[in-house]
Write a protein that holds these residues in place. Structure first.
Motif, PDB file in Angstrom:
ATOM      1  N   LEU A 176      42.127  44.726  40.815  1.00  0.00           N
ATOM      2  CA  LEU A 176      42.225  46.040  41.276  1.00  0.00           C
ATOM      3  C   LEU A 176      42.476  46.914  40.006  1.00  0.00           C
ATOM      4  CD1 LEU A 176      45.018  45.770  44.833  1.00  0.00           C
ATOM      5  CD2 LEU A 176      42.693  45.093  44.516  1.00  0.00           C
ATOM      6  N   ALA A 177      41.539  47.923  40.027  1.00  0.00           N
ATOM      7  CA  ALA A 177      41.353  48.856  39.148  1.00  0.00           C
ATOM      8  C   ALA A 177      40.216  49.417  39.155  1.00  0.00           C
ATOM      9  CB  ALA A 177      41.286  48.214  37.524  1.00  0.00           C
ATOM     10  N   CYS A 178      40.401  51.265  38.424  1.00  0.00           N
ATOM     11  CA  CYS A 178      38.958  52.535  38.475  1.00  0.00           C
ATOM     12  C   CYS A 178      38.502  52.849  37.538  1.00  0.00           C
ATOM     13  CB  CYS A 178      39.526  53.339  39.074  1.00  0.00           C
ATOM     14  SG  CYS A 178      40.712  52.842  40.615  1.00  0.00           S
ATOM     15  N   GLY A 179      37.383  52.549  37.371  1.00  0.00           N
ATOM     16  CA  GLY A 179      36.471  53.108  36.420  1.00  0.00           C
ATOM     17  C   GLY A 179      36.155  52.387  34.825  1.00  0.00           C
ATOM     18  N   THR A 180      36.943  52.877  33.657  1.00  0.00           N
ATOM     19  CA  THR A 180      37.535  51.857  32.807  1.00  0.00           C
ATOM     20  C   THR A 180      38.662  51.060  32.691  1.00  0.00           C
ATOM     21  OG1 THR A 180      35.885  53.121  30.646  1.00  0.00           O
ATOM     22  CG2 THR A 180      37.741  51.492  30.323  1.00  0.00           C
ATOM     23  N   GLN A 209      38.673  37.250  41.905  1.00  0.00           N
ATOM     24  CA  GLN A 209      37.822  38.346  42.964  1.00  0.00           C
ATOM     25  C   GLN A 209      38.302  39.796  41.828  1.00  0.00           C
ATOM     26  OE1 GLN A 209      39.047  38.638  46.424  1.00  0.00           O
ATOM     27  NE2 GLN A 209      37.811  40.588  46.798  1.00  0.00           N
ATOM     28  N   VAL A 210      37.472  41.428  41.631  1.00  0.00           N
ATOM     29  CA  VAL A 210      37.630  42.105  40.956  1.00  0.00           C
ATOM     30  C   VAL A 210      36.859  42.940  42.288  1.00  0.00           C
ATOM     31  CG1 VAL A 210      37.514  43.044  39.294  1.00  0.00           C
ATOM     32  CG2 VAL A 210      37.247  40.967  38.652  1.00  0.00           C
ATOM     33  N   GLU A 211      37.689  44.103  42.271  1.00  0.00           N
ATOM     34  CA  GLU A 211      37.884  45.033  43.569  1.00  0.00           C
ATOM     35  C   GLU A 211      37.995  46.690  42.482  1.00  0.00           C
ATOM     36  OE1 GLU A 211      37.499  45.350  46.690  1.00  0.00           O
ATOM     37  OE2 GLU A 211      37.294  42.595  48.185  1.00  0.00           O
ATOM     38  N   VAL A 212      37.341  47.442  43.465  1.00  0.00           N
ATOM     39  CA  VAL A 212      37.040  48.520  43.166  1.00  0.00           C
ATOM     40  C   VAL A 212      38.094  49.031  43.592  1.00  0.00           C
ATOM     41  CG1 VAL A 212      36.028  50.799  42.513  1.00  0.00           C
ATOM     42  CG2 VAL A 212      34.334  49.026  42.218  1.00  0.00           C
ATOM     43  N   ALA A 213      39.775  49.912  42.905  1.00  0.00           N
ATOM     44  CA  ALA A 213      40.593  49.862  43.470  1.00  0.00           C
ATOM     45  C   ALA A 213      40.623  51.306  44.483  1.00  0.00           C
ATOM     46  CB  ALA A 213      42.050  50.021  42.743  1.00  0.00           C
ATOM     47  N   SER A 214      39.349  52.311  45.033  1.00  0.00           N
ATOM     48  CA  SER A 214      39.091  52.828  45.738  1.00  0.00           C
ATOM     49  C   SER A 214      38.773  52.845  46.713  1.00  0.00           C
ATOM     50  CB  SER A 214      38.659  53.841  45.134  1.00  0.00           C
ATOM     51  OG  SER A 214      37.375  53.506  44.645  1.00  0.00           O
ATOM     52  N   GLU A 215      37.727  51.603  46.154  1.00  0.00           N
ATOM     53  CA  GLU A 215      37.638  50.952  47.594  1.00  0.00           C
ATOM     54  C   GLU A 215      37.835  50.111  48.616  1.00  0.00           C
ATOM     55  OE1 GLU A 215      34.825  51.742  49.545  1.00  0.00           O
ATOM     56  OE2 GLU A 215      34.726  53.628  47.936  1.00  0.00           O
ATOM     57  N   TYR A 216      39.022  49.154  47.916  1.00  0.00           N
ATOM     58  CA  TYR A 216      39.997  47.792  48.925  1.00  0.00           C
ATOM     59  C   TYR A 216      40.508  47.884  49.432  1.00  0.00           C
ATOM     60  CZ  TYR A 216      42.750  44.110  48.629  1.00  0.00           C
ATOM     61  OH  TYR A 216      43.837  43.330  49.430  1.00  0.00           O
ATOM     62  N   THR A 221      46.494  44.213  38.505  1.00  0.00           N
ATOM     63  CA  THR A 221      46.480  46.134  38.620  1.00  0.00           C
ATOM     64  C   THR A 221      46.050  45.975  37.009  1.00  0.00           C
ATOM     65  OG1 THR A 221      48.139  46.512  38.503  1.00  0.00           O
ATOM     66  CG2 THR A 221      47.467  46.803  40.769  1.00  0.00           C
ATOM     67  N   ILE A 222      44.919  47.230  36.628  1.00  0.00           N
ATOM     68  CA  ILE A 222      44.955  47.614  35.363  1.00  0.00           C
ATOM     69  C   ILE A 222      45.280  48.469  35.552  1.00  0.00           C
ATOM     70  CG2 ILE A 222      43.302  47.565  33.587  1.00  0.00           C
ATOM     71  CD1 ILE A 222      42.008  44.367  35.104  1.00  0.00           C
ATOM     72  N   THR A 223      45.559  49.338  34.137  1.00  0.00           N
ATOM     73  CA  THR A 223      45.806  51.209  34.512  1.00  0.00           C
ATOM     74  C   THR A 223      46.203  51.790  33.099  1.00  0.00           C
ATOM     75  OG1 THR A 223      46.796  52.907  35.156  1.00  0.00           O
ATOM     76  CG2 THR A 223      47.718  51.263  36.232  1.00  0.00           C
ATOM     77  N   GLN A 224      45.547  52.868  32.498  1.00  0.00           N
ATOM     78  CA  GLN A 224      46.202  52.983  31.179  1.00  0.00           C
ATOM     79  C   GLN A 224      47.599  54.006  32.112  1.00  0.00           C
ATOM     80  OE1 GLN A 224      45.602  56.648  30.379  1.00  0.00           O
ATOM     81  NE2 GLN A 224      46.816  56.263  28.578  1.00  0.00           N
ATOM     82  N   ALA A 278      46.497  56.772  41.854  1.00  0.00           N
ATOM     83  CA  ALA A 278      46.562  57.283  42.816  1.00  0.00           C
ATOM     84  C   ALA A 278      46.162  55.879  43.523  1.00  0.00           C
ATOM     85  CB  ALA A 278      45.920  58.078  43.089  1.00  0.00           C
ATOM     86  N   ASP A 279      44.685  55.809  43.054  1.00  0.00           N
ATOM     87  CA  ASP A 279      43.930  55.274  44.105  1.00  0.00           C
ATOM     88  C   ASP A 279      44.516  53.234  43.780  1.00  0.00           C
ATOM     89  OD1 ASP A 279      41.610  56.935  45.127  1.00  0.00           O
ATOM     90  OD2 ASP A 279      41.040  56.720  43.629  1.00  0.00           O
ATOM     91  N   THR A 280      44.420  53.178  42.602  1.00  0.00           N
ATOM     92  CA  THR A 280      45.110  52.291  42.334  1.00  0.00           C
ATOM     93  C   THR A 280      46.405  51.650  42.678  1.00  0.00           C
ATOM     94  OG1 THR A 280      44.164  51.957  39.825  1.00  0.00           O
ATOM     95  CG2 THR A 280      45.007  50.111  40.431  1.00  0.00           C
ATOM     96  N   LEU A 281      47.011  52.734  42.852  1.00  0.00           N
ATOM     97  CA  LEU A 281      48.354  52.421  43.411  1.00  0.00           C
ATOM     98  C   LEU A 281      48.495  52.214  45.008  1.00  0.00           C
ATOM     99  CD1 LEU A 281      51.095  55.332  41.355  1.00  0.00           C
ATOM    100  CD2 LEU A 281      51.337  53.203  41.195  1.00  0.00           C
ATOM    101  N   ALA A 282      47.341  52.855  45.782  1.00  0.00           N
ATOM    102  CA  ALA A 282      47.485  52.738  46.920  1.00  0.00           C
ATOM    103  C   ALA A 282      47.166  51.333  47.485  1.00  0.00           C
ATOM    104  CB  ALA A 282      46.399  53.479  47.994  1.00  0.00           C
ATOM    105  N   ALA A 283      45.673  51.194  46.526  1.00  0.00           N
ATOM    106  CA  ALA A 283      46.225  50.163  46.157  1.00  0.00           C
ATOM    107  C   ALA A 283      46.609  48.511  47.051  1.00  0.00           C
ATOM    108  CB  ALA A 283      44.337  49.645  45.528  1.00  0.00           C
ATOM    109  N   LEU A 284      47.350  48.611  45.070  1.00  0.00           N
ATOM    110  CA  LEU A 284      48.267  47.335  44.886  1.00  0.00           C
ATOM    111  C   LEU A 284      49.112  47.922  45.912  1.00  0.00           C
ATOM    112  CD1 LEU A 284      50.582  45.798  43.391  1.00  0.00           C
ATOM    113  CD2 LEU A 284      51.303  47.944  42.385  1.00  0.00           C
TER     114      LEU A 284
END
Length: 615
Positions: free
Chosen positions: A304-308, A329-336, A351-354, A359-365
């Motif tokens: 689960l991740a966004c952008g880069t 499986q790789v999901e765009v976190a903001s859509e998952y 989860t992958i995040t700099q 917010a989107d990745t935390l919510a997806a988690l």
């Protein structure tokens, strides 16, 4: 995204507040402001840079021991002075146009602001902005009865959405209160015990204090001179651990480089070396004490991740399936979390995040956890972040502070960590021999030197950038493992040069995008010497036959030579499975030098923020 700095002290803290905003500029903003107590509420606001705000503060002679400051990235309401924070409450009735009692700054989004606005207007409150934030300050004013902390507690019960809040009241001039839900907020304990600070990022307090308390989800804080109290979402008193955090301000110094992005591109050999430092063997325990058991139990991976960060996950999928043999499986976190999915309790959620606060990745988690997927791991650059605290396992990349909005070193260190994860999972599944482990470790140790060799190609990339600066569209092609690198290259170009760019798997060229190819649309091709290179050459011929101009990143032994309409940069050597980490660097340089040639604001591209802490 938006930044907060606040303090209560016995000394003049205005210079500290403004300096804190400068250190948060990397997060992205389009307005800024500071408010203080000085025999009432006073403030300065600007839609320019923090340096202009500094001039206002100096001109107005703003000095105080109590204050709040903010950088805003517009969500509700255009970037304009009347929408800039801090916001003041207003009186009601005859005093409707005069400042009220409360000054407030806010990160996040209040979802029920329309409903609250209508109720407050019915009470006589007059709104001077289009922001959702102004609802909070009027709400606190309406609830105030001599105790600002009680007003904050009552107000947060009515707020739906995400927020980090800092506020003070003119009737209690040596007090600042704060709250967080879905947006980061920290407390800094002053060195001499007579002052305390709030901030959205420890970086804002570098050099001021290294004693940091990380507020948990739902916490509220009451700061006064030399003392503070924290309560949880149930309004029960809690003790949060104070940690020593070295957030060196020197990390934000530009040095000899023209822009932070350029500096960070050239820091990648060091960043990769630091991220892999001390690794002499592959073991699950690199990811946490429970990793051996978790890795044995899982049968698939969900990223689960966004952008880069999403693109780094896409690259990792190729490694995880080809080397570790694990379905991924790789999901765009903001859509998952907004679709119906099929949960697998035996899946490892990565989860992958700099920043660790996306917010989107935390919510997806949290959504994945709510579905019963409790085996969680994060690849993150900030060890104290919410993401690290909420995941069972973690690998901390050591990219250092990344100021430029367009991510560079964070991306390559994520790839390095994900390759380590691949090897650790492969080992736990019995799919990594001792010989293979030794080969991979040797290749990883060689990465910093290999990156230095690629960075030496910069003069050739600059020549390409001179051509690209004249264009308005570009196409990026890659096959297999290098398709995500083409995606990342296109993203970098559009982010900072504002050239429309898109990426395709090269095999899809004839299924649509070939219709766009002309001499005015350069085609960038990532061409490592792998099993797909001959098919890639055929795709390149399709471009040339339509009059397209190719810009090719080729390994030395691919036998692709420069010619009319064909520009080739030869990579120093073939890097095998790790080649994505090297091939992305010329694409970063291409985006950077194209943006410089076009005169854009490289480090602060329009409409974008570094840390996206709102949905």
């Amino acid at each position: 995204m938006c930044g907060i700095v606040a303090s209560v002290s016995t000394r003049n803290i205005v210079p500290i507040l403004v300096q804190g905003l400068q250190r948060l500029e990397y997060r992205g903003y389009d307005s800024c402001g500071v408010a203080i107590y000085a025999d009432g509420l006073k403030r300065a606001r600007s839609t320019s840079r923090v340096t202009e705000l500094m001039e206002q503060v100096s001109s107005d002679k703003l000095e105080s021991g109590t204050g709040i400051a903010h950088t805003r990235w517009a969500t509700h309401g255009a970037p304009a002075v009347h929408n800039a924070h801090p916001h003041f409450s207003h009186g009601t009735g005859e005093a409707a146009n005069k400042p009220g009692k409360v000054a407030l700054v806010h990160n996040g989004i209040i979802e029920n602001h329309d409903e609250l606005r209508a109720a407050l207007q019915a009470k006589g409150y007059v709104f001077s902005s289009q922001t959702d934030t102004e609802v909070i300050v009027h709400l606190m004013d309406s609830l105030y009865d001599g105790d600002l902390f009680e007003a904050l507690k009552a107000a947060t019960r009515q707020l739906h959405g995400a927020y980090a809040i800092a506020a003070f009241c003119k009737d209690e001039p040596h007090r600042v209160v704060g709250a967080r839900a879905g947006s980061p907020l920290i407390l800094g304990v002053g060195k001499d015990k007579t002052e305390n600070f709030l901030a959205s990022d420890a970086m804002a307090l570098a050099g001021v204090t290294d004693q940091i308390l990380y507020l948990e989800e739902g916490d509220l804080v009451d700061m006064q001179l030399g003392k503070y109290w924290v309560i949880d979402r149930e309004h029960k008193a809690v003790q949060r651990e104070v940690k020593t955090v070295q957030a060196h301000s020197g990390a934000a110094e530009l040095g000899p480089y023209r822009h932070y992005m350029q500096k960070e591109i050239f820091e990648q050999p060091r960043a990769i070396g630091d991220t892999l430092e001390g690794i002499t063997g592959i073991t699950p325990e690199l990811f946490g004490d429970e990793a051996f058991r978790v890795f044995k139990d899982i049968d698939s991976v969900l990223i689960l991740a966004c952008g880069t960060s999403y693109y780094s996950g896409c690259a990792a999928k190729y490694w995880l399936e080809s080397i570790a043999g694990i379905p991924t499986q790789v999901e765009v976190a903001s859509e998952y979390r907004y679709r119906t999915s099929v949960p697998n309790p035996r899946s490892l959620v990565v989860t992958i995040t700099q920043s660790g606060e996306t917010a989107d990745t935390l919510a997806a988690l949290r959504h994945a956890q709510s579905l019963g997927m409790t085996q969680t791991l994060t690849i993150c650059n900030v060890s104290t972040s919410a993401m690290v605290r909420e995941c069972k396992l973690a690998y901390i990349t050591r990219a250092g502070v990344e100021i430029g909005v367009a991510s560079t070193k964070a991306f390559t260190t994520q790839l390095a960590a994900l390759f380590l994860l691949t090897l650790a999972l492969a080992q736990s599944k019995g799919k990594l021999s001792d010989e293979e482990e030794a080969t991979h470790l040797k290749a990883m140790r060689h990465l910093p030197a290999a990156l230095q060799a690629v960075l030496a190609l910069e003069p050739q990339v600059i020549a390409w950038a001179e051509d690209f600066a004249k264009m308005e569209n570009a196409l990026f092609l890659g096959r297999g493992l290098h398709y995500p690198i083409a995606l990342e290259g296109a993203l970098k170009l559009k982010e900072i040069s504002y050239i429309h760019a898109e990426a395709y798997p090269a095999g899809e060229l004839k299924h649509g995008p070939l219709a766009l190819v002309t001499s005015a649309m350069p085609v960038v091709t990532v061409a490592p010497n792998d099993s797909l290179v001959e098919k890639l050459k055929s795709n390149m011929q399709e471009v040339r036959a339509r009059g397209g101009v190719l810009y090719v990143l080729a390994d030395a032994d691919t036998k692709i030579a420069s010619g009319d309409g064909l520009h080739v940069i030869r990579m120093p050597e073939h890097y095998g499975a790790l080649s994505p980490l090297l091939h992305v660097v010329p694409l970063q340089l291409l985006a950077y030098h194209t943006a410089v040639a076009r005169g854009t604001d490289v480090d602060k591209p329009r409409n974008l923020a570094k840390s996206v802490t709102v949905e």
